[in-house]
Design a protein around this motif. Structure first.
Motif, mmCIF file in Angstrom:
data_model
loop_
_atom_site.group_PDB
_atom_site.id
_atom_site.type_symbol
_atom_site.label_atom_id
_atom_site.label_comp_id
_atom_site.label_asym_id
_atom_site.label_seq_id
_atom_site.Cartn_x
_atom_site.Cartn_y
_atom_site.Cartn_z
ATOM 1 N N ARG A 1 -2.386 2.847 9.074
ATOM 2 C CA ARG A 1 -2.845 4.134 9.668
ATOM 3 C C ARG A 1 -1.596 5.074 9.385
ATOM 4 O O ARG A 1 -1.883 6.437 9.581
ATOM 5 N N PHE A 2 -0.555 4.520 9.653
ATOM 6 C CA PHE A 2 0.780 5.609 9.686
ATOM 7 C C PHE A 2 1.343 5.308 8.308
ATOM 8 O O PHE A 2 1.598 4.178 7.481
ATOM 9 N N TYR B 1 8.645 -0.419 6.045
ATOM 10 C CA TYR B 1 8.253 -1.552 6.825
ATOM 11 C C TYR B 1 7.422 -1.009 8.100
ATOM 12 O O TYR B 1 7.870 0.052 8.767
ATOM 13 N N TYR B 2 6.290 -1.654 8.406
ATOM 14 C CA TYR B 2 5.624 -1.249 9.484
ATOM 15 C C TYR B 2 5.343 -2.418 10.408
ATOM 16 O O TYR B 2 5.021 -3.525 9.973
ATOM 17 N N GLY C 1 14.124 5.075 10.944
ATOM 18 C CA GLY C 1 12.864 4.625 11.678
ATOM 19 C C GLY C 1 12.208 5.299 12.640
ATOM 20 O O GLY C 1 12.859 6.554 13.225
ATOM 21 N N TRP C 2 11.190 5.148 13.007
ATOM 22 C CA TRP C 2 10.353 5.580 14.395
ATOM 23 C C TRP C 2 10.103 4.535 15.137
ATOM 24 O O TRP C 2 9.602 3.433 15.059
ATOM 25 N N PHE D 1 9.286 -0.689 18.193
ATOM 26 C CA PHE D 1 9.514 -0.215 16.763
ATOM 27 C C PHE D 1 8.337 -0.061 15.908
ATOM 28 O O PHE D 1 7.354 -0.900 16.221
ATOM 29 N N VAL D 2 7.919 1.193 15.501
ATOM 30 C CA VAL D 2 6.692 1.280 14.660
ATOM 31 C C VAL D 2 6.873 1.343 13.242
ATOM 32 O O VAL D 2 6.019 0.649 12.583
ATOM 33 N N ALA D 3 7.813 1.742 12.593
ATOM 34 C CA ALA D 3 7.962 1.906 11.269
ATOM 35 C C ALA D 3 9.404 2.372 10.677
ATOM 36 O O ALA D 3 10.186 2.990 11.528
#
Length: 122
Positions: free
Chosen positions: A67-68, A59-60, A35-36, A47-49
């Motif tokens: 956008r990502f 998962y976003y 994850g990022w 939590f971003v993604a």
């Protein structure tokens, strides 16, 4: 133990793109969901993604949707975050994380990198 090292951060103008990379070592990379996360000054880490062990499921969270793009290359032990249409509010330290938990979409991660700074100028 899993060691994670991020790279690819920097300064970019609003509307631009960056690709972050995170190289993993120490354990079998494909055993971990990745994850990022990011943390802006004065704010909590968010939590971003995330991406599943094999890469088939992503998962976003809302700030990243559309956008990502998160991806991984298990042969290279690396996870990526492609960030497009960057906004000033995307400015943060971005962290890579790994987890053996099945709750990776809930943001539960065990191992963390040191972070890479992303600064978006308006």
């Amino acid at each position: 133990q899993v060691q994670l090292v991020e790279s690819g951060g920097g300064l970019v103008q609003a509307g631009g793109s960056l690709r972050l990379s995170c190289a993993a070592s120490g354990r079998t990379f494909s055993n971990y969901a990745m994850g990022w996360f990011r943390q802006a000054p004065g704010k909590e880490r968010e939590f971003v993604a995330g991406i599943s062990r094999g890469g088939s499921t992503t998962y976003y969270r809302d700030p990243a949707k559309g956008r990502f793009t998160i991806s991984r290359d298990n042969a290279k032990n690396t996870v990526y975050l492609q960030m497009n249409s960057l906004k000033f509010e995307d400015t943060a330290v971005y962290y890579c994380a790994a987890t053996s938990s099945n709750r990776w979409q809930q943001g539960e991660y065990d191992y963390w990198g040191q972070g890479t700074q992303v600064t978006v100028s308006s």
